[in-house]
Structures are given as structure tokens and as C-alpha cells.
Write a protein that holds these residues in place. Structure first.
Motif, PDB file in Angstrom:
ATOM      1  N   THR A 164     -29.317  18.235  -1.080  1.00  0.00           N
ATOM      2  CA  THR A 164     -28.816  19.604  -1.193  1.00  0.00           C
ATOM      3  C   THR A 164     -27.634  19.829  -0.260  1.00  0.00           C
ATOM      4  O   THR A 164     -26.643  20.461  -0.628  1.00  0.00           O
ATOM      5  N   LYS A 192     -34.736  13.431  -0.526  1.00  0.00           N
ATOM      6  CA  LYS A 192     -35.481  14.548   0.056  1.00  0.00           C
ATOM      7  C   LYS A 192     -35.486  14.540   1.587  1.00  0.00           C
ATOM      8  O   LYS A 192     -36.032  15.444   2.202  1.00  0.00           O
ATOM      9  N   GLN A 272     -34.453  18.276  -7.886  1.00  0.00           N
ATOM     10  CA  GLN A 272     -34.280  18.955  -6.592  1.00  0.00           C
ATOM     11  C   GLN A 272     -33.320  20.105  -6.789  1.00  0.00           C
ATOM     12  O   GLN A 272     -32.217  19.905  -7.286  1.00  0.00           O
TER      13      GLN A 272
END
Length: 292
Positions: A164, A192, A272
Motif C-alpha cells: 500500500t 503485507k 490488498q
DNA sequence: ACTTTGACCTGTGCGC
DNA sequence: TGCGCACAGGTCAAAG
């Protein structure tokens, strides 16, 4: 569709035709793309000479003779093409903006913006440093401001998955889903992984961050290089820009074997923040203390 | 202030 | 072959 390398490739392909061309007429086939075109959009451009075209993140910037800048984002499916013989051009679906140009050498040229999904947009700015789209962008990954010290500065005090964080245009400007997946695979970082686990208490970057930075740079440079070689026909009859189809190491390779030497892992796909992430279940280390 | 989610669109490819 | 559904490389705005 386009990430930084595709936009860079587009700029390089367009530059010879657009530099020092004059915009004679702009025709909008609809009132909006992602956003409404501003009032007088066409009028503001008509009569201007294009002084230079360049890239910032995934934006194309057309500098005009009156010091305005035409800003264009391709969204997911936008592309430009140059038509030399517009009289015989068969209009196709989703051609939304037509720029009639005059170029000293090529004479009459037509620049056409096509965008099926219409996630792209255009804006005219008299002051790009204060433009709403450009002002908050982070560093260019191919500039020398991009290094591990910068990432540490950006990451500290925050907690996001690394995937992200790398997609966040206010941190690094220009990375998209594909190249982020590829870079994380090269650096063997699980998508992650929380960014705080990549920095220690004394704000020292983990060695994986030291690998990640050059990985990002080299992936982007390779993609630009590959794009350049596929650019030969920017004005061909179909006019399609032909985004090069690389073979990627992880992106889109669900259930296929990992390409790393001596790795017996399998590429997995997870979601995600609404986007697909691809990673090797073996060599991209599972973050400690994290349920996956 | 930071992080997540929803919204914006059409085209394509897959399973049934 | 046709239909419905999931998904696609992006980013802003609003909600948590």
C-alpha cells in the motif's frame, strides 16, 4: 493501464510530433472524462504552441507558449495517438478529444485521446506547483531524491503494508500495481509486511529496504527501455500505442513456479486494499507476527 | 492525522 | 452461442 514507464514511453513517442506544434483546434466529443472539462477548455488551448512535453509521476505535461500547462492523466485505459491523414481517419469508439495541430515539418497532424473507461482526465494549469493533482505528489523514483533515507523519513510513525505504501503517490510518484509487485518480489519482501517492521528503533532501514530501492529503479528503467523499442510505430494506421507486454516475474503468474533461482515456491495472488498482489509463497518472507 | 472504502466506467475472459 | 459475473495496469472523495 499505464504506470510510469508507459507514460514516459508515451512522452518520448509524442515529443517529436508535438514539440513546437501549434494547436489549431480542439474538439471535445463529450463534456467529461473522469471530471468535466473546464469551461473554455478548447478555447484556452487553441492558438497555443506546445513548447515542451514532459512527465511528472503518471501525468503528461504539455507546456504551452502562454505559460499554461495542459495536464493529462491516462487513468487505466487512456492513450494518445498521432494521425497524419485525419481526412481518411475512421473515427473509432472512445476517441474523446481531437487536437488539430500544425507542425513545421509534418504540417497537419492530429492528436487523438482515446479512453474507453474514462478514468483519465485533463486539466489546464497556470501554476503547476499549486495544481491540485500535482502539488502533493511524492518523489520521482528515478530522481536522486529517491533513496532509503527518504523512505525511512516517509515511513516512520506510520503503519501500512509495504504494498500500500509503495502505491501511495504522495510517497513515491509513478509506481503502479505491476511494478510494485515485481519490485517486492525482487527484494523478497512479502506485500503485507508492515512498513514499521522495515525500520528499526533507531530509524535504521532494514537491509531489505536497501535492496528494494535499487530494485524499483532498475525495474522502471528496464521497462522504459523495453517500451522505447516497441515505440517505432507511434503513427501507424491503427495508431494503437502498443503497450509492450513484458513477461513479468510475479504479476499475473498465479500458481506458476517462482522464477528465482533455487526457489521452489509458487506464485500466490491475494487482494490488498482492493487490488491484486502477487508474491512467491516461499522467497518473499512472511512477516513475523502476522496472521496471513 | 492517518487509513480504508466506495465510486467512477467499459471491455474482456471465464464458467456455466 | 449466450449470459452473468469477476476483474482490469488509477486516483479522488468520503467515511471510519
Amino acid at each position: 493501464m499505464p504506470e510510469l514507464p508507459e507514460v514516459e514511453t508515451t512522452i518520448r513517442g509524442l515529443a517529436p510530433f508535438l514539440q513546437h506544434a501549434t494547436i489549431k483546434e480542439v474538439i471535445l466529443k463529450r463534456k467529461n472524462l473522469r471530471f468535466d472539462f473546464e469551461k473554455n477548455f478548447a478555447k484556452k488551448l487553441e492558438g497555443q504552441e506546445i513548447i515542451n512535453i514532459s512527465r511528472r509521476a503518471k501525468y503528461l505535461l504539455f507546456s504551452l507558449s502562454n505559460n499554461d500547462t495542459l495536464i493529462s492523466h491516462l487513468g487505466m485505459s487512456g492513450s494518445f495517438k498521432i494521425i497524419k491523414d485525419f481526412a481518411n481517419h475512421q473515427a473509432k469508439k472512445h476517441e474523446h478529444v481531437i487536437f488539430s495541430l500544425h507542425h513545421q515539418e509534418y504540417k497537419n497532424l492530429t492528436l487523438i485521446y482515446t479512453d474507453p473507461r474514462r478514468f483519465g482526465f485533463m486539466d489546464i494549469s497556470s501554476d503547476i506547483s499549486n495544481n491540485r493533482f500535482l502539488a502533493k505528489l511524492g518523489v520521482e523514483p528515478l530522481s536522486n531524491h529517491f533513496n532509503t533515507a527518504y523512505l525511512v523519513e516517509q515511513f516512520k510513525g506510520r503503519n501500512l503494508p509495504i504494498k500500500t505504501a509503495l502505491l501511495d503517490q504522495t510517497i513515491i510518484a509513478g509506481l503502479g500495481n505491476i511494478y510494485v509487485c515485481e519490485a517486492l518480489w525482487q527484494a523478497r519482501i512479502h506485500p503485507k509486511t508492515p512498513i514499521k517492521s522495515l525500520i528499526d528503533k533507531n530509524n535504521k532501514p532494514d537491509e531489505r529496504l536497501e535492496i528494494l530501492v535499487p530494485a524499483i529503479i532498475s525495474i522502471l528503467n528496464q521497462a522504459i527501455k523495453a517500451g522505447g523499442s516497441s515505440l517505432k510505430d507511434f503513427t501507424n494506421a491503427n495508431g494503437e500505442q502498443g503497450y509492450f507486454q513484458h513477461s513479468f516475474d510475479v504479476y499475473g503468474r498465479t500458481n506458476q513456479p517462482c522464477n528465482k533461482e533455487n526457489c521452489s515456491g509458487i506464485i500466490k495472488k491475494i487482494t490488498q486494499s482492493g487490488r491484486s498482489s502477487f508474491y512467491c509463497d516461499k522467497c518473499q518472507n512472511k512477516p513475523v507476527d502476522l496472521e496471513l
